[in-house]
Structures are given as C-alpha cells and as structure tokens.
Design a protein around this motif. Structure first.
Motif, PDB file in Angstrom:
ATOM      1  N   LEU A  29       0.902  -1.096   0.066  1.00  0.00           N
ATOM      2  CA  LEU A  29      -0.291   0.164  -0.226  1.00  0.00           C
ATOM      3  C   LEU A  29       0.960   1.299  -0.146  1.00  0.00           C
ATOM      4  O   LEU A  29       1.816   1.229   1.106  1.00  0.00           O
ATOM      5  CB  LEU A  29      -0.773  -0.358   1.461  1.00  0.00           C
ATOM      6  CG  LEU A  29      -1.614   1.460   1.265  1.00  0.00           C
ATOM      7  CD1 LEU A  29      -3.065   1.322   0.259  1.00  0.00           C
ATOM      8  CD2 LEU A  29      -2.750   1.147   2.416  1.00  0.00           C
ATOM      9  N   VAL A  30       1.139   2.246  -1.160  1.00  0.00           N
ATOM     10  CA  VAL A  30       1.011   2.937  -1.012  1.00  0.00           C
ATOM     11  C   VAL A  30       0.909   4.864  -1.508  1.00  0.00           C
ATOM     12  O   VAL A  30      -0.146   4.571  -1.728  1.00  0.00           O
ATOM     13  CB  VAL A  30       2.522   3.412  -2.530  1.00  0.00           C
ATOM     14  CG1 VAL A  30       2.932   3.943  -3.072  1.00  0.00           C
ATOM     15  CG2 VAL A  30       2.782   1.567  -2.905  1.00  0.00           C
ATOM     16  N   LYS A  31       1.496   5.568  -0.494  1.00  0.00           N
ATOM     17  CA  LYS A  31       0.884   6.864   0.093  1.00  0.00           C
ATOM     18  C   LYS A  31       1.809   7.399  -1.121  1.00  0.00           C
ATOM     19  O   LYS A  31       2.528   7.424  -0.914  1.00  0.00           O
ATOM     20  CB  LYS A  31       1.018   7.602   0.934  1.00  0.00           C
ATOM     21  CG  LYS A  31       0.358   8.482   1.312  1.00  0.00           C
ATOM     22  CD  LYS A  31       0.558   9.316   2.804  1.00  0.00           C
ATOM     23  CE  LYS A  31      -0.030  10.773   2.600  1.00  0.00           C
ATOM     24  NZ  LYS A  31      -0.565  11.421   4.489  1.00  0.00           N
ATOM     25  N   MET A  32       0.748   8.322  -1.902  1.00  0.00           N
ATOM     26  CA  MET A  32       1.513   8.972  -2.964  1.00  0.00           C
ATOM     27  C   MET A  32       1.283  10.449  -2.609  1.00  0.00           C
ATOM     28  O   MET A  32       1.695  11.037  -1.751  1.00  0.00           O
ATOM     29  CB  MET A  32       0.107   9.281  -4.258  1.00  0.00           C
ATOM     30  CG  MET A  32      -0.259   7.949  -5.192  1.00  0.00           C
ATOM     31  SD  MET A  32       0.998   7.158  -5.741  1.00  0.00           S
ATOM     32  CE  MET A  32       1.711   5.643  -5.090  1.00  0.00           C
ATOM     33  N   GLY A  67       5.529   7.807  -3.858  1.00  0.00           N
ATOM     34  CA  GLY A  67       5.661   7.729  -3.020  1.00  0.00           C
ATOM     35  C   GLY A  67       6.073   6.366  -1.626  1.00  0.00           C
ATOM     36  O   GLY A  67       7.218   6.193  -1.687  1.00  0.00           O
ATOM     37  N   GLU A  68       5.558   6.793  -0.814  1.00  0.00           N
ATOM     38  CA  GLU A  68       6.246   6.287  -0.081  1.00  0.00           C
ATOM     39  C   GLU A  68       5.348   5.387   1.415  1.00  0.00           C
ATOM     40  O   GLU A  68       3.387   4.753   0.502  1.00  0.00           O
ATOM     41  CB  GLU A  68       5.832   7.602   1.470  1.00  0.00           C
ATOM     42  CG  GLU A  68       6.167   7.015   3.142  1.00  0.00           C
ATOM     43  CD  GLU A  68       6.192   7.841   3.774  1.00  0.00           C
ATOM     44  OE1 GLU A  68       6.540   7.200   5.356  1.00  0.00           O
ATOM     45  OE2 GLU A  68       5.402   8.525   3.423  1.00  0.00           O
ATOM     46  N   VAL A  69       5.584   3.854   1.306  1.00  0.00           N
ATOM     47  CA  VAL A  69       4.950   2.584   1.694  1.00  0.00           C
ATOM     48  C   VAL A  69       4.436   2.667   3.384  1.00  0.00           C
ATOM     49  O   VAL A  69       5.400   3.171   4.152  1.00  0.00           O
ATOM     50  CB  VAL A  69       6.032   1.327   1.399  1.00  0.00           C
ATOM     51  CG1 VAL A  69       5.324   0.056   2.030  1.00  0.00           C
ATOM     52  CG2 VAL A  69       6.548   1.139   0.310  1.00  0.00           C
ATOM     53  N   VAL A  70       3.057   2.485   3.061  1.00  0.00           N
ATOM     54  CA  VAL A  70       3.031   2.420   4.357  1.00  0.00           C
ATOM     55  C   VAL A  70       2.344   1.398   5.129  1.00  0.00           C
ATOM     56  O   VAL A  70       1.820   0.810   6.156  1.00  0.00           O
ATOM     57  CB  VAL A  70       1.593   3.667   4.406  1.00  0.00           C
ATOM     58  CG1 VAL A  70       1.760   4.718   3.822  1.00  0.00           C
ATOM     59  CG2 VAL A  70       0.872   3.514   3.303  1.00  0.00           C
TER      60      VAL A  70
END
Length: 345
Positions: A29-32, A67-70
């Motif tokens: 799940l990646v936060k853009m 993005g950042e892996v959450v």
C-alpha cells in the motif's frame, strides 16, 4: 481518500473515493507523494483513446508516480513501511512467454495503471505488487524521482535502438520524452543532437537539455538544417517523440542511408501515410517502442548520478488543480515543460 477521475472528455473531477482494498499477499500500500503528467495522459484526456483503446469513464489517470510505503502485505521481502518508491505502471502476469523472455511490456494480460483497465495514480493511495516498486535513490527529491518512469522508457529504448559513440541524432518533438531523449543521447556519446518542435519555449528547454541545434518547424526547414550540419549525409538515428505524421515522414527524410528511425510518440490518427518508399530506398531500420519494460532501477541510477538534467521540470501543482494542469500542458501555456502534481500541497 482524494481521487481525480477523468469523467468525460477533457474533464477531471476531484472526488472523495474509498481506500483501495489490501495490501494482499505480495503487495504494497503506497501513499502518493507526487505524480508526473505524461503526454499519453493527455491523449486519454483530449481524445478519449490511445490507439484503438477507448477511455472508460470514470478513469483515473497518472502513471509516473512516486510515494511512500505505508503497509506491507504478507510474503513481501525487501520493502518496509517508510520506504520511498517509484512505481512501474504496467502490472504483468510474470509467466507468459513475453514475461519469461524479459519483455514484460508485451505481456498479453498486462494492466496499465492509468488506462481503462487499471486505475492510475491521481489519488492518495494505491495498492501494487511489490515487484512493481523500485527504490528511489536517497539523493533524489520526490519531484526529481517522478522522472524515473519516463527515463525508464528511454532505458528500454536503448535496449533495442541504442545511440552509439559519435552518432548524429535527430529528436522530433521536445515534450518531456523528447527532452529526456536529448539528454540521454548526449550521455551516450552522441556527437551532435538536432531537435525540432513548433513551441518556442520547448526549444529553449531543448537547448538546456543539451541539444546542439533546436529549430522551430514554423521558421525553417529541419531537413535542410540536418543536411547542412551532417554535410548532406543525414543523421545516424532519428527518435520521433511527437507521433505526428508530419514529423514521422520528416524524420525518415532526415535519416542517413542505412540509418535508424525510432517511433516513441503516440500518433493521434488511426491511419495515415508513411513515406515507406524513402525508407526502403535508404534501407532504414525502423523500430517502434512500447512503454518502459520495468527499467525503473536503471533510470533511478542515471538520475541519481546527475547524468540527466531535471531542469525540464517547470511547474508543480496541487492535486486540486489537476484540471488546470492538463489544460496548461494541452495548450503549451505559461512556458510549461514537465508538470508534476505534488500531493503535499
């Protein structure tokens, strides 16, 4: 979460959408954080199609994401929460004849993020297979890292049609892909790069990216300029990043006997005349390209090494101004080169 689907021709809407399901096993799940706007996004927006593929409204565009892996799904190794990643937009099966051969871009069942079959990244979160993520080098900012996907297109191009040391090169069209192609050619050792376009500020960007000659097609004959600079020989390789029938045929005319012509740009007309007689008389090697073939890591290394200028990035907008950004790029207004949506604004 916020999402910006294309709801009708030339119309985007900012909406609240449900969070995506997952991540399931093998997924992230990646936060853009940022998404670059690509010329192919404009085709979906303006024409409602690419090649024979028709848009399916609502359709979420955007395929140059970072993005950042959450959250990390079970069975994933090599990624953890907080990692910065660029995403390869082509989701492939991994076991067809093309995937096994390393030609993932030709996977028969691939789903391309931003196309009608798979949501793109103009939204706050997305779930992707972990193997579609590439680590972002520490030295790159979020904005610079959005160039990993388009640079990966050029890495794949060079797998099939590389520039050789001392080559003369013509680049037809100086949008973001053409601009990156100029820099790539110079890094590969091209003796001379000649570029053309019809938008004056893009030609200024072309010079900044390393073009030795940048000619406005409205002001002069590009073929004459090529022949003058190459002493009547023509260039060794032509990269058409415009996809316009006029530039395609002009590029064929500019190539030397026994030279190469590479089509990267996406033509708008479904059918048009190509000057194959000239191509045959020169025995040209004609190559067409499709996507990036999972070359994000190599692209990241090129960018991190400072070998590809990032000065083509001219505009950064918040997601709330998505419609304005598409209109700006479509109209070539305000000196726009590469436009990025920053999700933190």
């Amino acid at each position: 979460m916020r999402s910006v689907p294309l709801v009708a021709p030339k119309r985007l809407e900012l909406i609240e959408a449900p969070l995506p399901d997952g991540p399931r096993s093998g997924e992230l799940l990646v936060k853009m954080r940022a998404v670059g706007l690509c010329g192919s996004d404009l085709h979906w927006w303006a024409e409602g199609r690419i090649h024979a593929g028709q848009a399916k409204y609502p359709q979420v565009l955007g395929h140059e994401p970072v993005g950042e892996v959450v959250e990390v799904g079970t069975g994933v190794h090599g990624y953890k929460v907080g990692d910065r990643v660029s995403l390869e937009p082509s989701i492939t099966c991994g076991h067809c004849e093309h995937c096994i051969a390393g030609r993932h871009n030709l996977c028969r069942t691939s789903k391309f993020m931003g196309g009608p079959e798979e949501q793109g990244c103009l939204r706050d979160y997305c779930v992707v297979p972990a193997h579609n993520a590439d680590p972002i080098p520490d030295s790159l900012t979020w904005h610079q890292a959005t160039l990993m996907e388009p640079v990966a297109v050029w890495v794949h191009t060079y797998e099939l049609a590389p520039v050789r040391l001392g080559d003369t090169v013509a680049v037809m069209g100086t949008g973001s892909i053409g601009l990156l192609g100029i820099a790539m050619a110079k890094q590969a050792g091209a003796e001379m790069v000649l570029a053309c376009d019809r938008v004056p500020h893009r030609l200024e960007l072309a010079r900044a990216m390393g073009a030795d000659v940048a000619l406005n097609l409205n002001d002069g004959d590009f073929r004459d300029a090529v022949m003058e600079k190459t002493h009547g020989r023509g260039v060794d390789i032509v990269f058409d990043a415009a996809g316009d029938p006029r530039t395609i045929n002009l590029g064929i005319q500019c190539a030397r006997d026994g030279g190469r012509f590479v089509l990267i740009g996406i033509p708008v007309p479904m059918q048009f005349d190509v000057d194959l007689h000239t191509a045959m008389s020169k025995e040209l090697n004609i190559q067409v390209m499709k996507r990036s073939n999972h070359k994000g890591r190599a692209a990241g290394a090129l960018l991190a090494g400072g070998r590809i200028p990032t000065s083509l990035i001219t505009h950064v907008l918040p997601l709330s101004q998505a419609q304005h950004g598409f209109e700006m790029l479509h109209e070539y207004s305000d000196g726009v080169g590469k436009l990025i949506y920053d999700f933190t604004l």
